[in-house]
Design an enzyme around this catalytic site. Sequence first.
Site, PDB file in Angstrom:
ATOM      1  N   ASP A  51       0.824  -1.215   0.000  1.00  0.00           N
ATOM      2  CA  ASP A  51       0.000   0.000   0.000  1.00  0.00           C
ATOM      3  C   ASP A  51       0.859   1.266   0.000  1.00  0.00           C
ATOM      4  O   ASP A  51       0.314   2.370   0.066  1.00  0.00           O
ATOM      5  CB  ASP A  51      -0.930   0.008   1.224  1.00  0.00           C
ATOM      6  N   ASP A  93       1.541  -9.626   9.580  1.00  0.00           N
ATOM      7  CA  ASP A  93       2.013  -8.251   9.485  1.00  0.00           C
ATOM      8  C   ASP A  93       3.425  -8.221   8.916  1.00  0.00           C
ATOM      9  O   ASP A  93       4.150  -9.233   8.961  1.00  0.00           O
ATOM     10  CB  ASP A  93       1.974  -7.572  10.854  1.00  0.00           C
ATOM     11  N   ASP A 145       6.117  -7.167   9.982  1.00  0.00           N
ATOM     12  CA  ASP A 145       7.193  -7.476  10.918  1.00  0.00           C
ATOM     13  C   ASP A 145       6.918  -8.766  11.683  1.00  0.00           C
ATOM     14  O   ASP A 145       7.520  -9.006  12.721  1.00  0.00           O
ATOM     15  CB  ASP A 145       7.373  -6.321  11.902  1.00  0.00           C
ATOM     16  N   ASP A 182      -9.602  -6.127  12.455  1.00  0.00           N
ATOM     17  CA  ASP A 182      -9.507  -7.527  12.846  1.00  0.00           C
ATOM     18  C   ASP A 182     -10.659  -7.943  13.765  1.00  0.00           C
ATOM     19  O   ASP A 182     -11.411  -8.873  13.459  1.00  0.00           O
ATOM     20  CB  ASP A 182      -8.149  -7.803  13.507  1.00  0.00           C
TER      21      ASP A 182
END
Length: 772
Positions: free
Chosen positions: A168, A234, A236, A331
């Site tokens: 993004d 994610d 990370d 979420d």
Amino acid sequence: MARILNVAGWAVLALLFAFLVTQPIDLNTHFITALAAAAIIAILKNFKREGIARLIVLGLGTAIVLRYVYWRTTSTIPPVAQLEDFIPGIILYVAEMYSVFMLCLSVFAVADPLRRPPAPVLPDEDQPTVDVFVPSYNEDAELLATTLAAARQMDYPAEKFTVYLLDDGGTDQKCEDDDPEKAAEAQARRRELQQLARDLGVRYLTRAKNLHAKAGNLNNGLAHSHGELVVVFDADHAPARDFLKQTVGLFRENKRLFLVQTPHFFINPDPLERNLETWSRMPSENEMFYGMIQRGFDKWDASFFCGSAAVLRRAALETAGGFSGVSITEDAETALELHSRGWQSSYVDRPMIAGLQPETFASFIGQRSRWAQGMLQIILLKRPFLKRGLRLPQRLCYMAASLFWMFPFARLTFLFAPLAYLFFSLQIFNASGAEFAAYTLTYMLINVLLQNYLYSSFRWPYISELYETIQSIYLIRALGGVVMNPTKPTFKVTAKGESTAQSRISELGWPFYFIFFLLVFALLVTIWRVWTQPYIADIALVVGGWNVFNLILMGAALGVVSERRNLRQSQRITIDRKAEIVYGSEVVAAKIDDVSVSGTRVLVPASALKGLKRGEEVMMRFEPRSPMLTTNSLPLKVMSVVRDQGGQALGCRFSTKEAEHFRLVADLVFADSNEWIRFQQGRRKDIGAIRGILEFFVMAFYQTVRGLSYLFPRKDEEAQSQGIGPGDASTKHHGPPERLPPPDRPADTHGENGDGPSNSPSPQGSTVYAAE
């Protein structure tokens, strides 16, 4: 009929319980009864915490808490005619009732936590197809390379899963920005990540516009993929090799299953753990949620999606129109929607991803502000307690998860309430010293014992209060903004890979110093009141004692906002793998002692590599666990050589020059989730309520002194900061982020930050060879 009888039985039991709780008894009887209940809870804590013993503890604790609520409601609220007392008194009462309500919800949620058996391992031909999504916005390419390499090397049939990098930060909207500099930056990012994706064998996806933040990015991934299951990591969150094997089998067992959530295991300390130095010896903050509460929710089919480290069924997502994006916590919102449609969830309590937490206090507050705002949006916009399709236990679990984030109101009320009496003589809590001791102190004692019984290995006494206090000052404003305009908050990516170049007070730390000195002044007022007004000494001492506790809490908070200097770029994981070091024509047997995403420590015989010096390159060969790897040779740059009679320790940086090198690093660091389990279990220590309270007070005293010392920088700290402006103290590095330090590790010999070997002392009798 059976259901009606069951409900009627519970209703009769509740009425009987309420009758017993509201019976009038004198102070001595209540005091003795409460102490007896505390003693029983303390004794039963030493037995297995399940079955009838657990129900007895929860029943006794709840009874004493409700006795306090009854007394507090009927005997202590100031009269309405005295508005100056009544208004703050009601505010305090509401804050207390909120806390009691949240305690009751948490007791319900974890009354019987579920521990699921391992997922069945399916034959390769029966494995479902899987799409792995790694959404990204502004993360560094090296950070993404590590995560993507680890995801690509998961142990699963290669033809049955595809990894997608969802970028993004390189959308058409960004690449065509009116600002030429921003447009060029987005275009360069897109080219860089497209090449990275090709090198690592993953698919690159971007979109036209940045609509609906992370939820919109994930939905774009859904639109361009076809797997039966969807995994979200994610940027990370690097997975272990066994992630898919430990999760996907559950979807074959239950056709109504939409989610398998796993814990978020963080491999670097948050600002509290780093600045208070509790990282390797105390359970991390998130372990109470992932180690107990999510298991409790799972019992009631209410474990929910946490944004990453999860597997979801595509068919279920499609029935709800994809990932929900009304709130900024997409979420929990997505899980709420699917639970209300009759889909089910499961929770697998095994850490299988290694993630990052914010390094600085400012980033930590930014992350928690987003969480708090998003959960409040869900309360206001989605109303989980009224949502059709949810069962009562699910409603209660979602209420517990969302209403928790209202804690800033209660925490700030408790922080400032004593000042109403000490400074203005307001009577906001009508009770004598004896009544306070009989009811309030015993309620506090039962509360501590009950929390310790439920969460002893996951959360030590008063750590929750400290976490909530350090967040409340800033979260109260964030929550107020949502109340004024529930649709206004926007998704903001949490900063990753930061480091603190010098010891300093956080830019958000000054309100804590102001409050600390205000509470010190209140302490002096307490002493003056007791000295000059002995006829109200009992009340003054009670309120003053409350203020002293707040002072201790705020002193610990000073330690949190006094940020320690931290230049290390990556944390280490202790491993034990055989290797070879190739130096010129010399090949030496070696052992890999610890690794991080940026370097490793390798042990070699004392007689080998005599000519090796800092700055030279060597090649390390080892047996990779992933069959996808086509090479076993990883180039290293030697940063330090520590020699003693027992051998040599080489502190090295990885010279990652191509995609295969990132795959080898991922194979070393993220191959085995058992390493994370061992570290996690090593700090899950039940130290008991008494020792836990004493440890907290000792820590708070030390951190108070340390925090106050930051008001007067030492000369060596001033020397560190030369050439660093006020705005440069916290800088984002462009290398890999910090990784897991093992508990009680010896001195660091990686030299990972490129500034030579560690400043830690060498072992006795050792010699460190490094260029000056």
